[in-house]
Motif scaffolding. Sequence first.
Motif, PDB file in Angstrom:
ATOM      1  N   THR A  26       1.746  73.467  31.671  1.00  9.42           N
ATOM      2  CA  THR A  26       1.491  72.299  32.504  1.00  9.42           C
ATOM      3  C   THR A  26       0.239  71.578  32.014  1.00  9.42           C
ATOM      4  O   THR A  26      -0.804  72.202  31.823  1.00  9.42           O
ATOM      5  CB  THR A  26       1.308  72.693  33.977  1.00  9.42           C
ATOM      6  OG1 THR A  26       2.470  73.399  34.418  1.00  9.42           O
ATOM      7  CG2 THR A  26       1.092  71.472  34.860  1.00  9.42           C
ATOM      8  N   ALA A  77      -2.228  67.784  32.274  1.00 13.53           N
ATOM      9  CA  ALA A  77      -2.571  66.600  33.073  1.00 13.53           C
ATOM     10  C   ALA A  77      -3.730  65.876  32.395  1.00 13.53           C
ATOM     11  O   ALA A  77      -4.452  66.458  31.584  1.00 13.53           O
ATOM     12  CB  ALA A  77      -2.951  67.004  34.499  1.00 13.53           C
ATOM     13  N   ASP A 103      -4.192  63.610  36.654  1.00 10.59           N
ATOM     14  CA  ASP A 103      -3.022  62.732  36.656  1.00 10.59           C
ATOM     15  C   ASP A 103      -1.893  63.454  35.923  1.00 10.59           C
ATOM     16  O   ASP A 103      -1.899  63.574  34.700  1.00 10.59           O
ATOM     17  CB  ASP A 103      -3.359  61.413  35.947  1.00 10.59           C
ATOM     18  CG  ASP A 103      -2.164  60.476  35.861  1.00 10.59           C
ATOM     19  OD1 ASP A 103      -1.129  60.767  36.501  1.00 10.59           O
ATOM     20  OD2 ASP A 103      -2.245  59.459  35.138  1.00 10.59           O
ATOM     21  N   PHE A 104      -0.923  63.947  36.696  1.00 13.20           N
ATOM     22  CA  PHE A 104       0.187  64.693  36.098  1.00 13.20           C
ATOM     23  C   PHE A 104       1.256  63.750  35.533  1.00 13.20           C
ATOM     24  O   PHE A 104       2.128  64.185  34.791  1.00 13.20           O
ATOM     25  CB  PHE A 104       0.815  65.615  37.145  1.00 13.20           C
ATOM     26  CG  PHE A 104      -0.056  66.782  37.521  1.00 13.20           C
ATOM     27  CD1 PHE A 104       0.006  67.964  36.806  1.00 13.20           C
ATOM     28  CD2 PHE A 104      -0.947  66.693  38.582  1.00 13.20           C
ATOM     29  CE1 PHE A 104      -0.798  69.043  37.148  1.00 13.20           C
ATOM     30  CE2 PHE A 104      -1.747  67.778  38.929  1.00 13.20           C
ATOM     31  CZ  PHE A 104      -1.680  68.953  38.202  1.00 13.20           C
ATOM     32  N   ASP A 105       1.198  62.483  35.881  1.00  8.62           N
ATOM     33  CA  ASP A 105       2.209  61.515  35.436  1.00  8.62           C
ATOM     34  C   ASP A 105       1.697  60.621  34.317  1.00  8.62           C
ATOM     35  O   ASP A 105       2.128  59.479  34.162  1.00  8.62           O
ATOM     36  CB  ASP A 105       2.647  60.640  36.626  1.00  8.62           C
ATOM     37  CG  ASP A 105       3.285  61.466  37.729  1.00  8.62           C
ATOM     38  OD1 ASP A 105       4.029  62.411  37.390  1.00  8.62           O
ATOM     39  OD2 ASP A 105       3.026  61.174  38.905  1.00  8.62           O
ATOM     40  N   TYR A 106       0.734  61.122  33.550  1.00  6.74           N
ATOM     41  CA  TYR A 106       0.163  60.328  32.456  1.00  6.74           C
ATOM     42  C   TYR A 106       1.210  60.076  31.362  1.00  6.74           C
ATOM     43  O   TYR A 106       2.169  60.837  31.212  1.00  6.74           O
ATOM     44  CB  TYR A 106      -1.042  61.048  31.853  1.00  6.74           C
ATOM     45  CG  TYR A 106      -0.690  62.290  31.065  1.00  6.74           C
ATOM     46  CD1 TYR A 106      -0.550  62.248  29.687  1.00  6.74           C
ATOM     47  CD2 TYR A 106      -0.481  63.511  31.721  1.00  6.74           C
ATOM     48  CE1 TYR A 106      -0.221  63.391  28.971  1.00  6.74           C
ATOM     49  CE2 TYR A 106      -0.154  64.649  31.004  1.00  6.74           C
ATOM     50  CZ  TYR A 106      -0.022  64.585  29.629  1.00  6.74           C
ATOM     51  OH  TYR A 106       0.321  65.706  28.922  1.00  6.74           O
ATOM     52  N   VAL A 107       1.011  58.985  30.626  1.00  5.74           N
ATOM     53  CA  VAL A 107       1.892  58.660  29.502  1.00  5.74           C
ATOM     54  C   VAL A 107       1.353  59.353  28.259  1.00  5.74           C
ATOM     55  O   VAL A 107       0.202  59.163  27.878  1.00  5.74           O
ATOM     56  CB  VAL A 107       1.956  57.128  29.270  1.00  5.74           C
ATOM     57  CG1 VAL A 107       2.828  56.823  28.053  1.00  5.74           C
ATOM     58  CG2 VAL A 107       2.482  56.436  30.513  1.00  5.74           C
TER      59      VAL A 107
END
Length: 257
Positions: free
Chosen positions: A21, A23, A75-79
């Motif tokens: 995982t 982030a 930020d787990f939804d980073y690009v």
Amino acid sequence: MSVINESDLVIYDNFTKYENTKAKFNTKIASDMKHNGEIVDVLGFLKGKDSFNDRYVVRFNDDTIDNNIMTIELDFDYVKDPVQEDCRRILSKIIKLFDLNDKEIEELQIAVINFDYEANEGVVFLNTETIERLFTDEDSTVRKEPSLKQLKAIAEYMRQTEKYYSLYGYKEYTEKAINSILSKDENDISRLELLNEFKEIIANNVLCYSKDITMTKPKDSFEKDFIRENKKLKLIDLMINEEKQKENKKNKNRKCR
């Protein structure tokens, strides 16, 4: 920041381990901002007594582990950007390698941003001076004078990230400038550095012979010493200004964009 060893995690009953995982880390805590922008490994989650006390355990790019990371810092939804991730990882390891303090890190980060911009604009880094200028913000009227550690750090960063840039004149100029910086001895001293050291000594003498901290009047019986040291101070200031003008002229002649 609460730095721990990975083996310490076994002591937490409220720990949930994560696998693979990642982030993006950003914080407003000044002492931890050197890690801002890093893509970190999230090792797990520590459940608190309520949502305000929930914490994550992360491993930063320099291999330090922190067990006190708040939800809003990740930020787990980073690009994903592999190049950006690698550059940030390189920078983090260089910061650790040269043992920079918070102020030095902040100035190095400015230099990295300026390097990215100027390299993409086709700037030719002709010599040490053109690399030194990276530490001065574009809007600043006062030129920053980086320490040798900072210079070596940006030079090492430029060397390790060269594959991501099409640096004009790299082999002819930039590589030589980088090697020149990295080969410098910390005991070396420039003429300007020497003059500034002399100025500090003379200024201290003026203070010693002064009646008070305003340094406008001499102590009783020290009038001659006071006058002489003040003359020295004016002379050394003149020599420093002349040396700065020489350096500025040399930098201007070598500047190439």
